[in-house]
Design a protein around this motif. Structure first.
Motif, PDB file in Angstrom:
ATOM      1  N   HIS A 186     113.436  -7.593 -24.849  1.00 36.87           N
ATOM      2  CA  HIS A 186     112.605  -8.554 -25.581  1.00 36.87           C
ATOM      3  C   HIS A 186     111.908  -9.504 -24.613  1.00 36.87           C
ATOM      4  O   HIS A 186     112.381  -9.765 -23.498  1.00 36.87           O
ATOM      5  N   GLU A 187     110.756  -9.981 -25.067  1.00 37.03           N
ATOM      6  CA  GLU A 187     109.977 -10.943 -24.284  1.00 37.03           C
ATOM      7  C   GLU A 187     109.123 -11.750 -25.247  1.00 37.03           C
ATOM      8  O   GLU A 187     108.524 -11.190 -26.177  1.00 37.03           O
ATOM      9  N   ASP A 188     109.053 -13.062 -25.027  1.00 42.22           N
ATOM     10  CA  ASP A 188     108.258 -13.960 -25.875  1.00 42.22           C
ATOM     11  C   ASP A 188     108.575 -13.765 -27.358  1.00 42.22           C
ATOM     12  O   ASP A 188     107.673 -13.644 -28.196  1.00 42.22           O
ATOM     13  N   ALA A 189     109.867 -13.715 -27.672  1.00 47.66           N
ATOM     14  CA  ALA A 189     110.351 -13.615 -29.054  1.00 47.66           C
ATOM     15  C   ALA A 189     109.943 -12.316 -29.754  1.00 47.66           C
ATOM     16  O   ALA A 189     109.937 -12.240 -30.981  1.00 47.66           O
ATOM     17  N   VAL A 190     109.575 -11.314 -28.981  1.00 44.05           N
ATOM     18  CA  VAL A 190     109.234 -10.004 -29.548  1.00 44.05           C
ATOM     19  C   VAL A 190     110.199  -8.960 -28.991  1.00 44.05           C
ATOM     20  O   VAL A 190     110.449  -8.916 -27.780  1.00 44.05           O
ATOM     21  N   CYS A 191     110.744  -8.124 -29.877  1.00 42.39           N
ATOM     22  CA  CYS A 191     111.675  -7.071 -29.455  1.00 42.39           C
ATOM     23  C   CYS A 191     110.896  -5.791 -29.164  1.00 42.39           C
ATOM     24  O   CYS A 191     110.035  -5.389 -29.953  1.00 42.39           O
ATOM     25  N   TYR A 192     111.212  -5.161 -28.036  1.00 34.08           N
ATOM     26  CA  TYR A 192     110.508  -3.945 -27.626  1.00 34.08           C
ATOM     27  C   TYR A 192     111.445  -2.742 -27.505  1.00 34.08           C
ATOM     28  O   TYR A 192     111.118  -1.768 -26.836  1.00 34.08           O
ATOM     29  N   GLY A 193     112.620  -2.815 -28.122  1.00 37.29           N
ATOM     30  CA  GLY A 193     113.532  -1.683 -28.045  1.00 37.29           C
ATOM     31  C   GLY A 193     114.894  -2.094 -27.548  1.00 37.29           C
ATOM     32  O   GLY A 193     115.311  -3.253 -27.712  1.00 37.29           O
ATOM     33  N   ALA A 194     115.600  -1.143 -26.921  1.00 37.77           N
ATOM     34  CA  ALA A 194     116.979  -1.414 -26.519  1.00 37.77           C
ATOM     35  C   ALA A 194     117.372  -0.633 -25.269  1.00 37.77           C
ATOM     36  O   ALA A 194     116.821   0.432 -24.981  1.00 37.77           O
ATOM     37  N   ILE A 195     118.294  -1.225 -24.527  1.00 38.81           N
ATOM     38  CA  ILE A 195     118.955  -0.506 -23.429  1.00 38.81           C
ATOM     39  C   ILE A 195     120.196   0.155 -24.027  1.00 38.81           C
ATOM     40  O   ILE A 195     121.004  -0.507 -24.689  1.00 38.81           O
ATOM     41  N   VAL A 196     120.321   1.444 -23.784  1.00 43.01           N
ATOM     42  CA  VAL A 196     121.335   2.237 -24.472  1.00 43.01           C
ATOM     43  C   VAL A 196     122.206   2.977 -23.460  1.00 43.01           C
ATOM     44  O   VAL A 196     121.695   3.505 -22.464  1.00 43.01           O
ATOM     45  N   ARG A 197     123.508   3.009 -23.744  1.00 48.96           N
ATOM     46  CA  ARG A 197     124.437   3.740 -22.882  1.00 48.96           C
ATOM     47  C   ARG A 197     124.815   5.063 -23.541  1.00 48.96           C
ATOM     48  O   ARG A 197     125.197   5.101 -24.717  1.00 48.96           O
ATOM     49  N   ASP A 198     124.688   6.146 -22.776  1.00 46.84           N
ATOM     50  CA  ASP A 198     125.164   7.449 -23.235  1.00 46.84           C
ATOM     51  C   ASP A 198     126.685   7.468 -23.088  1.00 46.84           C
ATOM     52  O   ASP A 198     127.213   7.338 -21.979  1.00 46.84           O
ATOM     53  N   LEU A 199     127.401   7.606 -24.211  1.00 52.91           N
ATOM     54  CA  LEU A 199     128.859   7.506 -24.191  1.00 52.91           C
ATOM     55  C   LEU A 199     129.524   8.734 -23.577  1.00 52.91           C
ATOM     56  O   LEU A 199     130.733   8.711 -23.309  1.00 52.91           O
ATOM     57  N   ILE A 200     128.767   9.802 -23.348  1.00 50.99           N
ATOM     58  CA  ILE A 200     129.336  11.004 -22.731  1.00 50.99           C
ATOM     59  C   ILE A 200     129.160  10.973 -21.217  1.00 50.99           C
ATOM     60  O   ILE A 200     130.102  11.208 -20.462  1.00 50.99           O
ATOM     61  N   THR A 201     127.945  10.630 -20.763  1.00 48.89           N
ATOM     62  CA  THR A 201     127.653  10.670 -19.321  1.00 48.89           C
ATOM     63  C   THR A 201     127.724   9.298 -18.662  1.00 48.89           C
ATOM     64  O   THR A 201     127.810   9.205 -17.442  1.00 48.89           O
ATOM     65  N   GLY A 202     127.620   8.217 -19.467  1.00 52.31           N
ATOM     66  CA  GLY A 202     127.593   6.870 -18.914  1.00 52.31           C
ATOM     67  C   GLY A 202     126.203   6.436 -18.475  1.00 52.31           C
ATOM     68  O   GLY A 202     126.005   5.306 -18.033  1.00 52.31           O
ATOM     69  N   GLU A 203     125.214   7.339 -18.615  1.00 54.59           N
ATOM     70  CA  GLU A 203     123.837   7.042 -18.198  1.00 54.59           C
ATOM     71  C   GLU A 203     123.235   5.933 -19.053  1.00 54.59           C
ATOM     72  O   GLU A 203     123.488   5.834 -20.259  1.00 54.59           O
ATOM     73  N   LEU A 204     122.413   5.070 -18.414  1.00 50.36           N
ATOM     74  CA  LEU A 204     121.669   4.047 -19.148  1.00 50.36           C
ATOM     75  C   LEU A 204     120.262   4.559 -19.427  1.00 50.36           C
ATOM     76  O   LEU A 204     119.600   5.108 -18.539  1.00 50.36           O
ATOM     77  N   ILE A 205     119.804   4.373 -20.672  1.00 52.14           N
ATOM     78  CA  ILE A 205     118.486   4.839 -21.104  1.00 52.14           C
ATOM     79  C   ILE A 205     117.759   3.675 -21.765  1.00 52.14           C
ATOM     80  O   ILE A 205     118.357   2.902 -22.526  1.00 52.14           O
ATOM     81  N   ALA A 206     116.472   3.538 -21.486  1.00 50.71           N
ATOM     82  CA  ALA A 206     115.650   2.517 -22.144  1.00 50.71           C
ATOM     83  C   ALA A 206     114.881   3.176 -23.288  1.00 50.71           C
ATOM     84  O   ALA A 206     114.116   4.119 -23.062  1.00 50.71           O
ATOM     85  N   TYR A 207     115.101   2.706 -24.487  1.00 53.51           N
ATOM     86  CA  TYR A 207     114.330   3.150 -25.654  1.00 53.51           C
ATOM     87  C   TYR A 207     113.297   2.061 -25.948  1.00 53.51           C
ATOM     88  O   TYR A 207     113.672   0.938 -26.316  1.00 53.51           O
ATOM     89  N   VAL A 208     112.032   2.382 -25.759  1.00 52.56           N
ATOM     90  CA  VAL A 208     110.954   1.410 -25.977  1.00 52.56           C
ATOM     91  C   VAL A 208     110.284   1.733 -27.312  1.00 52.56           C
ATOM     92  O   VAL A 208     109.862   2.875 -27.544  1.00 52.56           O
ATOM     93  N   ALA A 209     110.216   0.733 -28.200  1.00 54.66           N
ATOM     94  CA  ALA A 209     109.721   0.968 -29.555  1.00 54.66           C
ATOM     95  C   ALA A 209     108.828  -0.174 -30.029  1.00 54.66           C
ATOM     96  O   ALA A 209     108.951  -1.308 -29.567  1.00 54.66           O
TER      97      ALA A 209
END
Length: 284
Positions: A186-209
């Motif tokens: 988020h930036e300037d009170a606007v949400c642009y998605g989420a940082i997500v953890r893959d529970l199988i591999t532990g990888e971090l993924i950015a979902y931009v929406a």
């Protein structure tokens, strides 16, 4: 970091999340659902009791309508609920019940003639109208003037979730399972998605929406004794609160149901109240 772009990001794969995703997809938006578990294993499946709608098909719901349902809802909240939300709910629920029926939920139905029911702890015989035979029936959940809880035997959540997920599959909505949103972008009170953890591999993924919906359900696991699944831990509430922008409303109105028997955590169904059961404290 891997980045995935979408129009509509829905965090949570239960009934609410899938319903939002279906609506988004119907409006032509690319939609992705994130879920800690496969969607059909979401905690929505555990709900037994039913969903209220003023269909008025059964003899004990005769004369029910949205105004009566609204009055019951406001009175039941001791005038503490958001009345605009209550109004929206009572107006929408009859349509939602019938829509779910069209999507495959096998709602229990009215059967003409005599049947035995429990009212205020006593067995009573009621007679259903011939013309109501085959319509969606309802039972009493206590605290309402009319019977309006639509159900499918004792597995309403299970059948609703399966029908909803099947609809999502039919529409080709991708559900990215074993994924946990751990922070919002988020930036300037606007949400642009989420940082997500893959529970199988532990990888971090950015979902931009372009739009992000948090539909992560309840958080009964905050309490020592709960019938909630272990995934009902309030992570959605937490990541929203951590932004410092979003606020949580009506925190004093945390629902103390499902009612768990202490200390074993066995469920006492809401139907007990409808059948005349009383909830007493340690002093009776």
């Amino acid at each position: 970091m891997k980045v995935i772009y979408t129009d509509s990001l829905v965090i949570g794969g239960g009934l609410a999340g899938l319903r939002v995703a279906i609506a988004s997809m119907q409006r032509g938006l690319d939609t992705i659902v994130l879920s800690l578990v496969p969607a059909k294993r979401s905690h929505s499946a555990a709900a037994q009791g039913g969903m209220q709608a003023s269909l008025g098909a059964t003899i004990k719901g005769d004369g029910d309508d949205e105004e009566v349902h609204f009055a019951d809802t406001v009175k039941g909240s001791d005038w503490g609920c958001d009345q605009d939300v209550a109004r929206m709910f009572v107006n929408t629920s009859p349509k939602a019940i019938r829509q779910l029926s069209a999507w495959g939920v096998p709602w229990s139905r009215v059967r003409r003639g005599d049947r035995e029911v429990v009212i205020n702890g006593e067995k009573v015989t009621i007679t259903e109208k011939d013309e109501a035979h085959g319509l969606i029936t309802a039972r009493d959940f206590g605290g309402t003037k009319k019977w309006r809880t639509c159900y499918t035997s004792d597995g309403a959540g299970h059948t609703m979730l399966y029908a909803m997920d099947n609809k999502a599959i039919q529409m080709g909505i991708p559900v990215h399972e074993r994924k946990e949103a751990i922070a919002l972008i988020h930036e300037d009170a606007v949400c642009y998605g989420a940082i997500v953890r893959d529970l199988i591999t532990g990888e971090l993924i950015a979902y931009v929406a372009k739009a992000t919906t948090i539909a992560t359900g309840g958080y009964g696991r905050l309490y020592a004794i709960s019938t909630n699944a272990v995934i009902s831990e309030g992570i959605g509430n937490a990541i929203a609160l951590e932004t410092g922008i979003a606020s949580l409303g009506n925190m004093e109105a945390v629902q103390f149901h499902p009612t768990a028997i202490v200390p074993v955590g066995i469920l006492t169904t809401e139907g007990c109240r409808g059948d005349g059961g009383l909830l007493l404290d340690k002093d009776g």
